[in-house]
Design a protein around this motif. Structure first.
Motif, PDB file in Angstrom:
ATOM      1  N   ILE A  52       0.824  -1.211   0.000  1.00 32.16           N
ATOM      2  CA  ILE A  52       0.000   0.000   0.000  1.00 32.16           C
ATOM      3  C   ILE A  52       0.864   1.270   0.000  1.00 32.16           C
ATOM      4  CG2 ILE A  52      -1.595   1.359   1.469  1.00 32.16           C
ATOM      5  CD1 ILE A  52      -3.063  -0.949   0.406  1.00 32.16           C
TER       6      ILE A  52
ATOM      7  N   GLU B 248       8.598   0.940   1.796  1.00 31.34           N
ATOM      8  CA  GLU B 248       8.187  -0.454   2.015  1.00 31.34           C
ATOM      9  C   GLU B 248       9.250  -1.203   2.838  1.00 31.34           C
ATOM     10  OE1 GLU B 248       5.283  -1.769   1.410  1.00 31.34           O
ATOM     11  OE2 GLU B 248       5.701  -3.892   1.759  1.00 31.34           O
TER      12      GLU B 248
ATOM     13  N   ILE C 292      11.142   0.124   5.103  1.00 32.98           N
ATOM     14  CA  ILE C 292      10.948   0.580   6.489  1.00 32.98           C
ATOM     15  C   ILE C 292       9.721  -0.106   7.094  1.00 32.98           C
ATOM     16  CG2 ILE C 292      10.337   2.570   7.926  1.00 32.98           C
ATOM     17  CD1 ILE C 292      12.023   4.297   6.000  1.00 32.98           C
ATOM     18  N   HIS C 293       8.662  -0.182   6.312  1.00 28.58           N
ATOM     19  CA  HIS C 293       7.442  -0.862   6.794  1.00 28.58           C
ATOM     20  C   HIS C 293       7.770  -2.310   7.188  1.00 28.58           C
ATOM     21  CE1 HIS C 293       3.391  -2.393   6.953  1.00 28.58           C
ATOM     22  NE2 HIS C 293       3.528  -3.081   5.841  1.00 28.58           N
TER      23      HIS C 293
ATOM     24  N   PHE D 105      10.621  -3.574   8.039  1.00 28.26           N
ATOM     25  CA  PHE D 105      11.422  -3.516   9.265  1.00 28.26           C
ATOM     26  C   PHE D 105      10.507  -3.357  10.484  1.00 28.26           C
ATOM     27  CE2 PHE D 105      13.485   0.113  11.830  1.00 28.26           C
ATOM     28  CZ  PHE D 105      13.867  -0.717  12.860  1.00 28.26           C
ATOM     29  N   SER D 106       9.539  -2.456  10.384  1.00 25.38           N
ATOM     30  CA  SER D 106       8.681  -2.200  11.546  1.00 25.38           C
ATOM     31  C   SER D 106       7.834  -3.436  11.877  1.00 25.38           C
ATOM     32  CB  SER D 106       7.805  -0.962  11.330  1.00 25.38           C
ATOM     33  OG  SER D 106       6.751  -1.230  10.433  1.00 25.38           O
ATOM     34  N   LEU D 107       7.427  -4.173  10.851  1.00 12.04           N
ATOM     35  CA  LEU D 107       6.643  -5.395  11.107  1.00 12.04           C
ATOM     36  C   LEU D 107       7.499  -6.438  11.826  1.00 12.04           C
ATOM     37  CD1 LEU D 107       4.741  -5.820   7.685  1.00 12.04           C
ATOM     38  CD2 LEU D 107       3.901  -4.737   9.775  1.00 12.04           C
TER      39      LEU D 107
ATOM     40  N   HIS E  24      10.136  -5.995  13.791  1.00 13.08           N
ATOM     41  CA  HIS E  24      10.366  -5.643  15.199  1.00 13.08           C
ATOM     42  C   HIS E  24       9.072  -5.684  16.016  1.00 13.08           C
ATOM     43  CE1 HIS E  24      14.663  -3.780  15.120  1.00 13.08           C
ATOM     44  NE2 HIS E  24      14.593  -4.885  14.410  1.00 13.08           N
ATOM     45  N   ASP E  25       7.956  -5.306  15.385  1.00  8.00           N
ATOM     46  CA  ASP E  25       6.668  -5.342  16.075  1.00  8.00           C
ATOM     47  C   ASP E  25       6.307  -6.780  16.488  1.00  8.00           C
ATOM     48  OD1 ASP E  25       4.285  -3.798  16.817  1.00  8.00           O
ATOM     49  OD2 ASP E  25       3.231  -4.995  15.326  1.00  8.00           O
TER      50      ASP E  25
ATOM     51  N   ARG F 157       1.912 -12.131   7.236  1.00  9.42           N
ATOM     52  CA  ARG F 157       1.769 -12.293   5.789  1.00  9.42           C
ATOM     53  C   ARG F 157       1.593 -13.771   5.421  1.00  9.42           C
ATOM     54  NH1 ARG F 157       6.124  -7.727   3.557  1.00  9.42           N
ATOM     55  NH2 ARG F 157       4.689  -5.989   3.633  1.00  9.42           N
TER      56      ARG F 157
ATOM     57  N   THR G 200       9.479   8.234  11.066  1.00  2.65           N
ATOM     58  CA  THR G 200       9.870   6.975  11.705  1.00  2.65           C
ATOM     59  C   THR G 200      10.387   7.166  13.137  1.00  2.65           C
ATOM     60  OG1 THR G 200      12.029   7.172  10.636  1.00  2.65           O
ATOM     61  CG2 THR G 200      10.420   5.748   9.580  1.00  2.65           C
TER      62      THR G 200
ATOM     63  N   GLU H 207       4.798   3.351  18.687  1.00  3.16           N
ATOM     64  CA  GLU H 207       4.917   1.986  19.225  1.00  3.16           C
ATOM     65  C   GLU H 207       5.111   2.031  20.748  1.00  3.16           C
ATOM     66  OE1 GLU H 207       4.267  -0.638  17.786  1.00  3.16           O
ATOM     67  OE2 GLU H 207       5.527  -2.316  18.367  1.00  3.16           O
TER      68      GLU H 207
ATOM     69  N   LYS I 276       1.939   5.681  14.852  1.00  5.05           N
ATOM     70  CA  LYS I 276       2.363   4.307  14.572  1.00  5.05           C
ATOM     71  C   LYS I 276       2.047   3.882  13.139  1.00  5.05           C
ATOM     72  CE  LYS I 276       0.953   0.036  16.042  1.00  5.05           C
ATOM     73  NZ  LYS I 276       0.502  -1.027  16.922  1.00  5.05           N
TER      74      LYS I 276
ATOM     75  N   ARG J  61     -11.860  -3.291   3.293  1.00  4.47           N
ATOM     76  CA  ARG J  61     -10.947  -4.405   3.037  1.00  4.47           C
ATOM     77  C   ARG J  61     -11.192  -5.582   3.976  1.00  4.47           C
ATOM     78  NH1 ARG J  61      -5.753  -3.650   6.134  1.00  4.47           N
ATOM     79  NH2 ARG J  61      -6.194  -2.043   7.671  1.00  4.47           N
TER      80      ARG J  61
HETATM   81  C1  GRG Z   1      10.677   2.150  11.889  1.00  4.11           C
HETATM   82  C2  GRG Z   1      12.509   3.151  13.301  1.00  4.11           C
HETATM   83  C3  GRG Z   1      11.359   2.220  13.199  1.00  4.11           C
HETATM   84  C4  GRG Z   1      11.003   1.473  14.293  1.00  4.11           C
HETATM   85  C5  GRG Z   1       9.921   0.536  14.330  1.00  4.11           C
HETATM   86  C6  GRG Z   1       8.157  -1.660  15.759  1.00  4.11           C
HETATM   87  C7  GRG Z   1       7.912  -0.233  15.455  1.00  4.11           C
HETATM   88  C8  GRG Z   1       9.053   0.706  15.570  1.00  4.11           C
HETATM   89  C9  GRG Z   1       6.710   0.244  15.053  1.00  4.11           C
HETATM   90  C10 GRG Z   1       5.526  -0.593  14.805  1.00  4.11           C
HETATM   91  C11 GRG Z   1       4.729  -0.039  13.677  1.00  4.11           C
HETATM   92  C12 GRG Z   1       3.633  -0.959  13.221  1.00  4.11           C
HETATM   93  C13 GRG Z   1       3.911  -2.401  13.039  1.00  4.11           C
HETATM   94  C14 GRG Z   1       2.417  -0.429  12.963  1.00  4.11           C
HETATM   95  C15 GRG Z   1       1.274  -1.207  12.453  1.00  4.11           C
HETATM   96  C16 GRG Z   1       0.975  -0.747  11.061  1.00  4.11           C
HETATM   97  C17 GRG Z   1       0.044  -1.651  10.288  1.00  4.11           C
HETATM   98  C18 GRG Z   1      -1.388  -1.311  10.230  1.00  4.11           C
HETATM   99  C19 GRG Z   1       0.563  -2.713   9.671  1.00  4.11           C
HETATM  100  C20 GRG Z   1      -0.146  -3.556   8.712  1.00  4.11           C
HETATM  101  O1  GRG Z   1       0.108  -2.978   7.441  1.00  4.11           O
HETATM  102  P1  GRG Z   1      -0.427  -3.629   6.104  1.00  4.11           P
HETATM  103  O2  GRG Z   1      -1.871  -4.061   6.304  1.00  4.11           O
HETATM  104  O3  GRG Z   1       0.469  -4.940   6.012  1.00  4.11           O
HETATM  105  O4  GRG Z   1      -0.137  -2.687   4.982  1.00  4.11           O
HETATM  106  P2  GRG Z   1       1.057  -5.706   4.717  1.00  4.11           P
HETATM  107  O5  GRG Z   1       1.533  -7.017   5.259  1.00  4.11           O
HETATM  108  O6  GRG Z   1      -0.034  -5.853   3.696  1.00  4.11           O
HETATM  109  O7  GRG Z   1       2.200  -4.873   4.207  1.00  4.11           O
END
Ligand code: GRG
Length: 292
Positions: A47, A74, A76-77, A79-81, A83-84, A96, A146, A155, A178, A290
């Motif tokens: 997305i 993407e 970065i996204h 990466f965040s997944l 660590h989350d 996924r 970020t 987070e 977040k 969705r």
């Molecule tokens: C980026 C510096 C840095 C640190 C990370 C772990 C953390 C700090 C933050 C967590 C952010 C997080 C996981 C937010 C949730 C966002 C969310 C709704 C994720 C799902 O996104 P989709 O539905 O997933 O786009 P896909 O798998 O389709 O990409």
């Protein structure tokens, strides 16, 4: 039109470019590169890069102009997944539709692959074929999105809010940082590298802010009502962890109403700036309808 069809042209560009940008698995350290590729090349909706490219198109540029910027977001996204999902944070096993990175490759490799994806994203941004002033502005916005005012801060606020009394102001701020910050940055950065005027950049940023909020509210709703099979990740976990969510705060119907309100505001931001983008309009509706 099914969303997969609308996203498909962007997804194929992104998947191919990510494959080129990521280090080869045959290069040392192979284990690190395998872990980075496992996460970044898994089937995601893409997305954020799609939004970045569509924002560039909305201001009159070719989608490819914003491809590398979108891929950086993407990375970065992803990466965040990673660590989350770690045991220290959400401790999730499924992402996924397959085992999370720490389950498949071990916790140390998951932490380090996340770090390396973050680092790679800034290298990609530094190499953008845009004027230096635009590149600096893009990097500034990504850092802000970020950092403590964005993903990391959101987070932390999310963790600290677990088990506390639901509060709309706090919840909005968590969602804004977040999830909203990266989606908002994707739209603004697409407009910036696409050569949009400051007014167009602001309008797309506002679109992204409202869309990001709607997207996270929908994520909260899906966590409550969907299944791991349909979603490819755990469900019911927010409730188990005592997370502050829109459904917890205002019930499912209230959450749906708020998501729709944000979608209307997102669309209005485009209208106010005289921007037309069938894809961005479609994606706004999709966000709340969705199933994954
Ligand atoms: C980026 C510096 C840095 C640190 C990370 C772990 C953390 C700090 C933050 C967590 C952010 C997080 C996981 C937010 C949730 C966002 C969310 C709704 C994720 C799902 O996104 P989709 O539905 O997933 O786009 P896909 O798998 O389709 O990409």
């Amino acid at each position: 039109m099914p969303v997969e069809e609308a996203l498909a042209p962007y997804v194929s560009l992104v998947d191919q470019r990510l494959d080129e940008l990521l280090p080869a698995e045959s290069e040392a350290p192979e284990a690190l590169h395998a872990a980075m590729r496992y996460s970044a090349l898994a089937t995601g909706k893409r997305i954020r890069p799609a939004l970045c490219m569509a924002a560039a198109q909305a201001v009159g540029a070719e989608a490819e102009f914003a491809l590398d910027a979108g891929c950086a977001l993407e990375l970065i996204h992803c990466f965040s997944l990673i660590h989350d999902d770690l045991p220290a944070i959400d401790n999730d096993d499924l992402r996924r539709g397959r085992p999370t990175l720490h389950v498949a490759h071990g916790e140390a490799m998951a932490i380090l692959a996340g770090d390396a994806l973050f680092n790679l994203s800034f290298a990609v941004l530094a190499d953008l074929e845009s004027p230096p002033a635009v590149i600096v502005e893009v990097i500034r916005r990504v850092s802000r999105a970020t950092g403590t005012l964005g993903l990391v801060g959101g987070e932390v606020m999310d963790i600290l809010a677990e088990g506390t009394e639901p509060n709309l102001e706090v919840l909005q701020e968590i969602h804004r940082r977040k999830t909203g910050s990266l989606i908002q940055a994707a739209c603004a950065i697409g407009a910036l590298v696409g050569g949009g005027s400051p007014q167009q950049v602001n309008a797309l940023e506002a679109y992204g802010m409202h869309l990001g909020l709607a997207f996270q509210i929908a994520d909260d709703i899906l966590n409550e009502i969907s299944t791991p099979e349909a979603l490819g990740k755990a469900t019911g976990s927010d409730r188990e962890l005592g997370k502050m969510t829109y459904p917890a705060l205002m019930g499912l119907e209230g959450a749906k109403r708020e998501a729709n309100r944000q979608v209307t505001a997102a669309r209005q931001a485009l209208v106010d700036a005289g921007l037309t983008s069938p894809f961005l309009e479609f994606l706004a509706s999709y966000t709340v309808e969705r199933g994954r």
